[in-house]
Design a protein around this motif. Structure first.
Motif: not given
Length: 194
Positions: A130-143
């Motif tokens: 899973i690439a962080a750039r593909d995760v939406t709302s909030p963008p990216g993978i965060s805590a």
């Protein structure tokens, strides 16, 4: 002639007896048995830095600093007697590639944050990224806490049902970053200078 006629009658009687009591071939019993159910688990999630969360762990997964740009998810344990790209009692294949094989298909995977779907993919591999750039709302993978859900899908894309229920697994996974981690300071500052 009487001896040959007697052998024929004995053979016919033996054949009739075998038909009545099921002598010899027991394959019909095996053919009617229900195959073992497919096993689907989210076995492991890894970051590019090597931090790993494993099934059953209550510990959060440390994304590192800067946070990992990708996660790798491993579904289940490979079938020890089958294709290493498959799950136990389930043959992983791309949609439309199963032919007449039963217990065959792909996995749909969803990642949610705060109840909202932020990432979805279909996979025919037990390990995928899973690439962080593909995760939406909030963008990216965060805590934060994420819901991970995997569902078996038949060759035609429909949910695979076992006893009327979809075969799926859901895991809540807490992701953390070190307290002193500063990510992209001033990244949104920008400049209007021309």
């Amino acid at each position: 002639m009487n001896e040959a006629h007697g052998i024929q009658r004995s053979a016919a009687a033996l054949l009739a007896l075998c038909v009545l009591i099921g002598c010899g071939d027991d394959s019909s019993e095996e053919e009617t048995r229900e195959p073992p159910p497919p096993e689907l688990t989210i076995a492991e999630v890894r970051t590019h830095s090597g931090a790993t969360w494993q099934r059953g762990s209550a510990d959060p997964l440390d994304l590192g600093c800067p946070p990992s740009a990708a996660l790798v998810v491993r579904l289940g344990e490979p079938d020890p007697y089958g294709d290493p790209r498959s799950l136990k009692n389930w043959l992983l294949r791309a949609p439309g590639a199963c032919g007449t094989r039963a217990r065959c298909g792909h996995v749909s995977f969803e990642l949610s944050s705060g109840g909202a779907l932020v990432y979805r993919t279909d996979t025919a591999l037990p390990d995928f990224g899973i690439a962080a750039r593909d995760v939406t709302s909030p963008p990216g993978i965060s805590a934060g806490t994420y819901g991970l859900r995997a569902t078996l899908r038949s060759d035609d894309g429909a949910e695979f049902l076992l006893h009327g229920e979809p075969v799926s697994v859901t895991v809540d996974l807490a992701l953390t970053t070190p307290a002193n981690c500063v990510v992209n300071p001033g990244a949104d500052a920008g400049s209007d200078a021309g």
